[in-house]
Design a protein around this motif. Structure first.
Motif, PDB file in Angstrom:
ATOM      1  N   GLN A   1       0.861  -1.074   0.120  1.00 38.21           N
ATOM      2  CA  GLN A   1      -0.032  -0.136   0.076  1.00 38.21           C
ATOM      3  C   GLN A   1       0.924   1.077  -0.077  1.00 38.21           C
ATOM      4  OE1 GLN A   1      -3.141  -0.459  -0.204  1.00 38.21           O
ATOM      5  NE2 GLN A   1      -4.180   1.586   0.223  1.00 38.21           N
ATOM      6  N   VAL A   2       0.515   1.982  -0.851  1.00 39.49           N
ATOM      7  CA  VAL A   2       1.322   3.477  -0.920  1.00 39.49           C
ATOM      8  C   VAL A   2       0.407   4.533  -0.341  1.00 39.49           C
ATOM      9  CG1 VAL A   2       2.301   4.955  -2.446  1.00 39.49           C
ATOM     10  CG2 VAL A   2       2.505   2.644  -2.934  1.00 39.49           C
ATOM     11  N   HIS A   3       0.849   5.406   0.527  1.00 37.87           N
ATOM     12  CA  HIS A   3       0.093   6.463   1.078  1.00 37.87           C
ATOM     13  C   HIS A   3       0.893   7.849   0.538  1.00 37.87           C
ATOM     14  CE1 HIS A   3      -2.236   8.677   3.769  1.00 37.87           C
ATOM     15  NE2 HIS A   3      -1.225   9.130   4.390  1.00 37.87           N
ATOM     16  N   LEU A   4       0.066   8.785  -0.176  1.00 39.35           N
ATOM     17  CA  LEU A   4       0.491   9.710  -0.764  1.00 39.35           C
ATOM     18  C   LEU A   4      -0.036  11.087  -0.052  1.00 39.35           C
ATOM     19  CD1 LEU A   4       0.028   8.746  -4.454  1.00 39.35           C
ATOM     20  CD2 LEU A   4       1.971   8.524  -3.101  1.00 39.35           C
ATOM     21  N   VAL A   5       0.769  11.991   0.457  1.00 35.14           N
ATOM     22  CA  VAL A   5       0.335  13.012   1.050  1.00 35.14           C
ATOM     23  C   VAL A   5       0.883  14.382   0.129  1.00 35.14           C
ATOM     24  CG1 VAL A   5       0.563  14.565   3.050  1.00 35.14           C
ATOM     25  CG2 VAL A   5       0.309  12.014   3.247  1.00 35.14           C
ATOM     26  N   GLU A   6       0.220  15.108  -0.432  1.00 35.96           N
ATOM     27  CA  GLU A   6       0.582  16.494  -1.019  1.00 35.96           C
ATOM     28  C   GLU A   6       0.565  17.677  -0.050  1.00 35.96           C
ATOM     29  OE1 GLU A   6      -2.613  14.128  -3.652  1.00 35.96           O
ATOM     30  OE2 GLU A   6      -2.306  14.608  -1.578  1.00 35.96           O
ATOM     31  N   SER A   7       1.478  18.429  -0.439  1.00 36.83           N
ATOM     32  CA  SER A   7       1.737  19.657   0.354  1.00 36.83           C
ATOM     33  C   SER A   7       2.214  20.876  -0.526  1.00 36.83           C
ATOM     34  CB  SER A   7       2.727  19.427   1.557  1.00 36.83           C
ATOM     35  OG  SER A   7       4.223  19.212   1.099  1.00 36.83           O
ATOM     36  N   GLY A   8       2.342  22.022  -0.331  1.00 39.36           N
ATOM     37  CA  GLY A   8       2.900  22.939  -0.896  1.00 39.36           C
ATOM     38  C   GLY A   8       1.789  23.994  -1.486  1.00 39.36           C
ATOM     39  N   GLY A   9       0.382  23.731  -1.367  1.00 39.65           N
ATOM     40  CA  GLY A   9      -0.600  24.412  -2.046  1.00 39.65           C
ATOM     41  C   GLY A   9      -0.896  25.694  -1.120  1.00 39.65           C
ATOM     42  N   GLY A  10      -1.436  26.671  -1.616  1.00 39.42           N
ATOM     43  CA  GLY A  10      -1.740  27.714  -1.086  1.00 39.42           C
ATOM     44  C   GLY A  10      -2.445  29.031  -1.871  1.00 39.42           C
ATOM     45  N   LEU A  11      -2.470  30.037  -1.428  1.00 39.61           N
ATOM     46  CA  LEU A  11      -2.759  31.452  -2.331  1.00 39.61           C
ATOM     47  C   LEU A  11      -1.663  31.951  -2.776  1.00 39.61           C
ATOM     48  CD1 LEU A  11      -5.290  33.390  -2.869  1.00 39.61           C
ATOM     49  CD2 LEU A  11      -5.100  34.511  -0.790  1.00 39.61           C
ATOM     50  N   VAL A  12      -1.691  32.289  -4.013  1.00 37.06           N
ATOM     51  CA  VAL A  12      -0.776  33.261  -4.620  1.00 37.06           C
ATOM     52  C   VAL A  12      -1.341  34.015  -5.736  1.00 37.06           C
ATOM     53  CG1 VAL A  12      -0.624  31.181  -6.440  1.00 37.06           C
ATOM     54  CG2 VAL A  12       1.430  32.781  -5.753  1.00 37.06           C
ATOM     55  N   GLN A  13      -0.662  35.071  -5.968  1.00 40.14           N
ATOM     56  CA  GLN A  13      -1.228  35.970  -6.980  1.00 40.14           C
ATOM     57  C   GLN A  13      -0.924  35.518  -8.325  1.00 40.14           C
ATOM     58  OE1 GLN A  13       0.480  39.930  -6.152  1.00 40.14           O
ATOM     59  NE2 GLN A  13      -1.339  40.324  -4.967  1.00 40.14           N
ATOM     60  N   ALA A  14      -1.521  35.922  -9.438  1.00 39.95           N
ATOM     61  CA  ALA A  14      -1.183  35.598 -10.659  1.00 39.95           C
ATOM     62  C   ALA A  14      -0.019  36.105 -10.978  1.00 39.95           C
ATOM     63  CB  ALA A  14      -2.322  36.363 -11.733  1.00 39.95           C
ATOM     64  N   GLY A  15       0.719  35.104 -11.969  1.00 40.85           N
ATOM     65  CA  GLY A  15       2.109  35.330 -12.139  1.00 40.85           C
ATOM     66  C   GLY A  15       3.164  34.721 -11.111  1.00 40.85           C
ATOM     67  N   GLY A  16       2.701  34.429 -10.037  1.00 39.21           N
ATOM     68  CA  GLY A  16       3.678  33.731  -8.922  1.00 39.21           C
ATOM     69  C   GLY A  16       3.622  32.260  -9.404  1.00 39.21           C
TER      70      GLY A  16
END
Length: 124
Positions: free
Chosen positions: A1-16
């Protein structure tokens, strides 16, 4: 079984820029193809990028070409998605997925394991 956890998302302005990470546990993903998908409100999940088990082959949706880069560090059991020049239409929940064959497909049905997703919001 593989458990995957994403991170790094958030709010950013266009062009960022943002860099998403997908950390795997439970099993090494060095033999797995990995994919990134996204789903915006009211829309179907769509392919963003993929990478083969070795990292030697990558694929991108037309919307991601030239702006996003997928990479992997098998020693860290982690896959990344570097996103530059972000646009409001990139706003979505981003998911990583693992494919046991190792190819790194564009079709979501070919993936065996999925993370819970990370929200990316791009403001105009």
């Amino acid at each position: 079984q593989v458990h995957l956890v994403e991170s790094g998302g958030g709010l950013v302005q266009a062009g960022g820029s943002l860099r998403l990470s997908c950390a795997a546990s439970g099993r090494t993903i060095s033999s797995y193809g990995m994919g990134w998908f996204r789903q915006a409100p009211g829309k179907e999940r769509e392919f963003v990028a993929s990478i083969s088990w070795s990292g030697g082959s990558t694929g991108y949706a037309d919307s991601a070409k030239g702006r996003f880069t997928v990479s992997r560090d098998n020693a860290k059991n982690t896959v990344y998605l570097q996103m530059n020049s972000l646009k409001p239409e990139d706003t979505a929940v981003y998911y990583c997925a693992a494919d046991a064959v190792g190819f790194g497909y564009r079709e979501s049905v070919r993936y065996d394991y999925w993370g819970q997703g990370t929200q990316v919001t791009v403001s105009s």
